[in-house]
Design an enzyme around this catalytic site. Structure first.
Site, PDB file in Angstrom:
ATOM      1  N   TYR A 107       0.849  -1.242  -0.142  1.00  0.00           N
ATOM      2  CA  TYR A 107       0.007  -0.105  -0.025  1.00  0.00           C
ATOM      3  C   TYR A 107       0.891   1.440   0.143  1.00  0.00           C
ATOM      4  O   TYR A 107       1.922   1.250   0.789  1.00  0.00           O
ATOM      5  CB  TYR A 107      -0.975   0.112   1.103  1.00  0.00           C
ATOM      6  CG  TYR A 107      -1.606   1.416   1.360  1.00  0.00           C
ATOM      7  CD1 TYR A 107      -3.044   1.235   0.949  1.00  0.00           C
ATOM      8  CD2 TYR A 107      -1.203   2.460   1.858  1.00  0.00           C
ATOM      9  CE1 TYR A 107      -3.789   2.545   0.814  1.00  0.00           C
ATOM     10  CE2 TYR A 107      -1.784   3.509   2.074  1.00  0.00           C
ATOM     11  CZ  TYR A 107      -3.084   3.660   1.642  1.00  0.00           C
ATOM     12  OH  TYR A 107      -3.944   4.784   1.466  1.00  0.00           O
ATOM     13  N   GLU A 198      -3.699   7.468  -4.203  1.00  0.00           N
ATOM     14  CA  GLU A 198      -3.334   6.065  -3.508  1.00  0.00           C
ATOM     15  C   GLU A 198      -3.297   4.992  -4.403  1.00  0.00           C
ATOM     16  O   GLU A 198      -4.013   5.173  -5.475  1.00  0.00           O
ATOM     17  CB  GLU A 198      -4.633   6.189  -2.722  1.00  0.00           C
ATOM     18  CG  GLU A 198      -4.562   4.796  -1.756  1.00  0.00           C
ATOM     19  CD  GLU A 198      -6.120   4.681  -1.256  1.00  0.00           C
ATOM     20  OE1 GLU A 198      -5.829   4.833   0.247  1.00  0.00           O
ATOM     21  OE2 GLU A 198      -7.038   4.225  -1.739  1.00  0.00           O
TER      22      GLU A 198
END
Length: 392
Positions: A107, A198
């Site tokens: 992530y 993101e």
């Protein structure tokens, strides 16, 4: 302004962030079938992914992301996904791309850090899952690094990117490449005037390369004048605003959708921002925020509360009002009127009233004895209670 996945990947691609080979945005089952046939039968892909393009999270859990090892599978998935309702967003476009060979998932994100007046980098070796859940259950697996403007005059220095990757315990064989990608992601974030960039998941593929397999990008609407109004991202059939944001805009109400579970309603931009901070300090995340403004009438309070409660992500609502022009008894009457109009709703309202006629407002609420209303005397206590209720 939020972008859907394929738009986010286009933005990444033009800023040098590694992404998979470009796929195809499709509006019909026939277009999906043709795209899948091209990737599988002509290009030799082993499978394709069929992915809903909506401006909300939870696509996978809602059945909006499917693996298709054959053209027939792709056609069937397209039939099921197109027209699907995902959290109030109708799927009008799906994205078809060759399925990636995934070795590991991570992530990575860059977002505006309002508190520290810089950018916040978040990185975790545990990707492909809800990062909030990872942060809650295994906070040591999530690295957070604020980058101040004084540290990034010419972009993000490589040494800071490597520092982040090292702290996140990224595998040594991909650490340098992942740091390069972070530098590129940070540059894209700045160049495009984003407030969020993101990647979840960031993957190491079968060839050992680091690639952004997904993209979630939010652009700063206040900077639209520097980008021709961001017109290139406004595509017919893809909702350009959250439905509740659009409704609020039509009523002249300042409302912004976020991705947490606590609804926030306050009066005045400063107080609303402080409310978001105090919710975060108590371990929660705001699902939205609404500024009811100064001098709000009971009717305006009722309309505003109705908007906040209409968000399906809201599990509790923190109403934080400091009476200046707005009077405490008006707020109380507005809350009572809103509950009368809305009828039964599952969320609890946590009210903090202070300032002009606050005592009168609290008295009115107490006498109304509303089962859905909890009154707290301070911001901290009210925020803690709202977060507790949202997590229950």
């Amino acid at each position: 302004m939020d972008l859907v996945e394929f738009q986010g990947k286009q933005l990444f691609r033009r800023n040098g962030v590694p992404v998979p080979a470009e796929g195809t945005a499709c509006r019909t089952v026939e277009e999906v079938e043709a795209a899948a046939r091209g990737y599988i039968e002509t290009d030799g892909a082993s499978a394709v992914m069929v992915k809903a393009q909506v401006k909300t999270g939870g696509r996978g859990k809602a059945g909006g992301v499917k693996y298709a090892p054959s053209v027939d599978d792709a056609r069937e998935h397209a039939s099921n996904i197109l027209g699907l309702d995902i959290k109030g967003h109708t799927v009008n476009v799906v994205y078809v791309e060759p399925a990636s060979d995934i070795d590991e998932e991570y992530y990575l994100s860059v977002m505006h850090d309002r508190v520290n007046k810089g950018e916040l980098i978040i990185c975790s070796r545990e990707g492909g899952v809800d990062i909030e859940e990872v942060n809650r259950t295994n906070p040591d697996a999530v690295v957070k690094r604020t980058v101040l403007p004084s540290e990034r005059e010419n972009g993000l220095p490589k040494e800071i990117a490597l520092e982040v990757m090292t702290q996140a315990n990224m595998p040594e064989d991909v650490r340098d490449e992942a740091a390069d990608l972070l530098v590129q992601l940070f540059a894209a974030y700045l160049a495009e005037d984003a407030t969020l960039a993101e990647i979840n998941p960031l993957i190491k593929n079968g060839e050992g390369r680091i690639i952004a397999l997904d993209a979630k990008v939010t652009l700063d609407g206040n900077a639209a004048f520097r980008h021709d109004g961001y017109g290139e991202w406004q595509i017919e059939g893809i909702d350009n605003d959250d439905p509740l944001e659009a409704e609020a805009k039509s009523k002249g109400i300042q409302y912004v959708k976020l991705d947490g579970s606590v609804g926030v309603l306050g009066n005045g931009a400063g107080l609303v921002m402080a409310t978001l901070d105090v919710v975060a300090q108590n371990g929660g995340r705001a699902a939205n925020f609404l500024d009811v403004g100064g001098g709000a009438s009971a009717d305006a309070m009722a309309q505003s509360l109705g908007l906040v409660l209409s968000d399906p992500d809201v599990k509790s609502v923190f109403v934080n009002i400091f009476g200046g022009i707005t009077r405490g008894e008006e707020v109380a009457n507005g809350i009572i009127e809103a509950t009368r109009r809305l009828g039964d709703f599952p969320q609890k309202l946590v009210i903090r009233l202070d300032g002009t006629n606050a005592e009168e407002g609290r008295r009115i609420l107490e006498e109304a004895n509303l089962p859905s209303v909890v009154s707290k005397p301070t911001m901290q206590e009210a925020a803690a209670e709202a977060v507790r209720l949202a997590s229950a």
